[in-house]
Scaffold this motif. Structure first.
Motif, short mmCIF file in Angstrom:
data_model
loop_
_atom_site.label_atom_id
_atom_site.label_comp_id
_atom_site.label_asym_id
_atom_site.label_seq_id
_atom_site.Cartn_x
_atom_site.Cartn_y
_atom_site.Cartn_z
N TYR A 53 120.12 61.67 55.21
CA TYR A 53 119.81 60.55 56.09
C TYR A 53 118.53 59.86 55.65
CZ TYR A 53 123.51 61.53 59.47
OH TYR A 53 124.73 61.68 60.07
N ILE A 57 118.14 55.67 53.65
CA ILE A 57 117.22 54.55 53.88
C ILE A 57 116.81 53.92 52.56
CG2 ILE A 57 114.94 53.92 54.77
CD1 ILE A 57 115.28 56.21 56.82
N GLU A 102 118.33 61.03 67.39
CA GLU A 102 117.65 59.77 67.08
C GLU A 102 117.84 59.37 65.62
OE1 GLU A 102 114.58 63.16 66.98
OE2 GLU A 102 116.27 62.49 68.23
N ARG A 106 119.66 55.86 64.41
CA ARG A 106 119.07 54.91 63.46
C ARG A 106 120.06 54.62 62.33
NH1 ARG A 106 113.42 55.88 60.06
NH2 ARG A 106 113.41 53.88 58.97
N ASN A 107 120.76 55.65 61.90
CA ASN A 107 121.74 55.48 60.83
C ASN A 107 122.90 54.59 61.29
OD1 ASN A 107 124.47 56.78 59.54
ND2 ASN A 107 122.82 56.67 58.04
N ALA A 109 122.78 52.23 63.48
CA ALA A 109 122.30 50.85 63.51
C ALA A 109 122.32 50.24 62.11
CB ALA A 109 120.89 50.81 64.09
N LYS A 110 121.96 51.04 61.13
CA LYS A 110 121.97 50.55 59.74
C LYS A 110 123.40 50.30 59.28
CE LYS A 110 118.76 50.19 57.80
NZ LYS A 110 117.86 49.01 57.61
N ASP A 320 108.00 54.60 54.45
CA ASP A 320 108.74 53.64 55.27
C ASP A 320 107.91 52.39 55.54
OD1 ASP A 320 110.94 55.24 55.35
OD2 ASP A 320 110.55 56.05 57.36
#
Length: 424
Positions: A53, A57, A102, A106-107, A109-110, A320
Motif C-alpha cells: 500500500y 503511492i 484508514e 486512502r487506497n 480514494a486513489k 509524502d
C-alpha cells in the motif's frame, strides 16, 4: 535495514521486457498486448501487505510524471498495474486483513481517482495507435512505389547495355568482359517489402547454410550502373529511447557526487565505534531518469555488521510531503571493504524486486572506498528472493549474486538535500 520491502511498488511495473507494441500491429491488438503486459502483477506473501500500500503511492507518483511528460504508454501501464494490484491481487495476500482501515480507505480514494484517468488514457492510446498504423501503411505504400521505380530503372539500364556487351567477349576498351556482366533480371527484388526480414538482435545469429545452387553470388555487381535499391530501415518498428518498456534496459540513476562524502561524515561517530549507519536515497523521475535529490538518515539501531531502521512512519511522512520516490539505500562497512554481505543481499532484495534500478551504496571509510551494487537480475535476485534464512549465512558465490550497478551515473554538480531524523 528492515524497511526495504516497502520500496516503490512502481517497480512492480518495472520489469525489463522486449518491445510489445509495433506500428505495424493492428491498433486493437497493440492495445491488447499492452494491457496483457500491464496485468502481470505478482504479490510476494513474505512482504507485508502494508508495504504494498505504501509503495502504491509511489507507483501513482511515477505514473503521473510519465503522463505529464507525454509518455502515455508508461503512464497507462503503471495505472493498470496499480488497479490490478489493489482491486485483485492484494486481496489474496495471507495478511490482507491486517491492513488498517484508514490505509485501505486512502487506497480506495486513489482507485476512484485512477479508474477514469486510465479509461481516458486508453482512448488516447487507441487513437495514437490508429495514427501510427495509418502512417505505417502510407510509408509501406510509398516505399513500394519507390522500389518499383528503382527496379524499373535498373532493369532498363541492364537491358539497354546488353547488345554492346555481347559484341565484346574479350573486354574491349570501355567495356567489361562479358563473363563479368550480369544478365538482365539477375538482380531480384522481393514482391513485397513485408517479405524483407531483419535479424532479431535478441536472438543468437543463425549458423550459416550453404546457398542454393541457383542463388546468385553475394558479391556486389560489377556494373556500377545497376542500381540496387537500398533497404529502408524505416519499415522496422522504431524504438523510442524515452520509452521505458521498449528500451529493454535500466533507466539511469543519477547520484550526486556529494552523497558518499556527506554520508560518511554523518556516520563518522558510529564508524569510530565500529557501528554501521544506514540511510535512504530518495528522489524523482524526470525525463525517464531517476534522480537522487534527498538522503534521509532515519532513526536506527546498528551493530558492527548490520543496521535496522526504526520509526519508519517518519520516513513515509517526509517523503509524502515532497512526493519523493525511494531509489535505494546507503550504509557503511566500518571495518570491511565495499561489497554486499549476506545480510545486505537480503536487505537489498525487496528494493530491487519493487524497482529494478534500485541501488545499494556501500561506503568503506577505512579503505577510502565506495561502491554501487545490485543483485544480478538473471540469478541473484531470484535466488535471494527464494532464500528464507535470516542473519548471516553462507550463499554460493557462483554464479555471482551481485554486481556493480553500471546504470548509476555520478553527477558532481547535482544538488542534494540531507535530512537527519535521528535527532527528531
Amino acid at each position: 535495514m528492515a524497511n526495504t520491502a516497502r520500496q516503490t511498488a512502481t517497480s512492480i511495473s518495472s520489469q525489463t521486457t522486449k518491445r510489445i507494441v509495433k506500428n505495424k500491429l493492428d491498433p486493437q491488438e497493440r492495445l491488447k498486448q499492452l494491457i496483457d503486459y500491464s496485468n502481470q502483477v505478482d504479490v510476494d506473501p513474505h512482504v507485508a501487505p502494508i508495504r504494498y500500500y505504501r509503495s502504491g503511492i509511489e507507483m501513482i507518483r511515477m505514473a503521473n510524471v510519465y503522463y505529464d511528460e507525454g509518455s502515455l504508454e508508461n503512464a497507462y501501464v503503471l495505472y493498470i498495474k496499480f488497479m490490478t494490484l489493489f482491486l485483485e491481487k492484494i486481496r489474496k495476500h495471507p495478511d490482507f486483513l491486517t491492513v488498517p482501515v484508514e490505509v485501505k480507505a486512502r487506497n480506495q480514494a486513489k482507485l476512484r481517482e485512477v479508474l477514469p484517468k486510465a479509461e481516458k488514457l486508453k482512448q488516447q492510446l487507441l487513437e495514437q495507435y490508429k495514427d501510427d498504423y495509418r502512417r505505417y501503411l502510407n510509408e509501406v505504400k510509398n516505399l513500394e512505389l519507390e522500389r518499383k521505380k528503382k527496379e524499373s530503372i535498373a532493369t532498363r539500364d541492364v537491358g539497354e547495355d546488353i547488345p554492346s556487351k555481347q559484341t565484346s567477349t574479350t573486354g574491349g576498351k570501355g567495356f567489361p568482359p562479358a563473363s563479368l556482366c550480369l544478365p538482365a533480371g539477375s538482380v531480384r527484388m522481393p514482391d513485397r517489402l513485408d517479405d524483407i526480414t531483419y535479424p532479431d538482435p535478441d536472438l543468437a545469429p543463425a549458423k550459416p547454410t550453404a546457398p542454393l545452387p541457383s542463388a546468385p553470388p553475394p558479391s556486389a555487381p560489377s556494373d556500377p550502373r545497376i542500381a540496387i535499391p537500398a533497404i529502408d530501415r524505416s519499415t522496422k518498428p522504431f524504438t523510442d529511447s524515452n520509452d521505458r518498456f521498449d528500451s529493454g534496459s535500466l533507466r539511469a540513476v543519477i547520484v550526486p557526487g556529494k552523497v558518499m562524502t556527506l554520508f560518511q561524515a554523518m556516520a563518522q561517530s558510529n564508524t569510530f565505534k565500529n557501528i554501521e549507519t544506514c540511510g535512504i536515497l530518495a528522489g524523482k523521475l524526470e525525463q525517464n531518469e531517476l534522480i537522487v535529490t534527498h538522503m534521509i538518515i532515519p532513526k536506527q539501531r546498528g551493530t558492527s555488521d548490520s543496521c535496522t531502521t526504526t520509526n519508519e512512519e517518519e520516513i513515509f511522512d517526509y517523503q509524502d510531503q515532497l512526493s519523493l520516490i525511494t531509489l535505494g539505500w546507503i550504509h557503511t562497512h566500518p571495518t570491511q571493504t565495499a561489497f554486499l554481505s549476506s545480510v545486505d543481499l537480503h536487505t537489498h532484495c525487496p528494493y530491487q524486486l519493487l524497482l529494478p534500478e534500485a541501488v545499494a551504496v556501500v561506503c568503506a571509510p577505512r579503505y577510502g572506498d565506495a561502491g554501487f551494487f545490485a543483485l544480478t537480475p538473471d540469478h541473484g535476485l531470484k535466488f535471494i528472493a527464494s532464500c528464507r534464512k535470516t542473519g548471516f549465512h553462507p550463499h554460493p558465490t557462483e554464479p555471482p549474486l551481485f554486481e556493480k550497478a553500471d546504470h548509476v551515473r555520478v553527477d558532481q554538480s547535482s544538488p542534494l538535500e540531507v535530512v537527519d531524523l535521528r535527532d527528531k
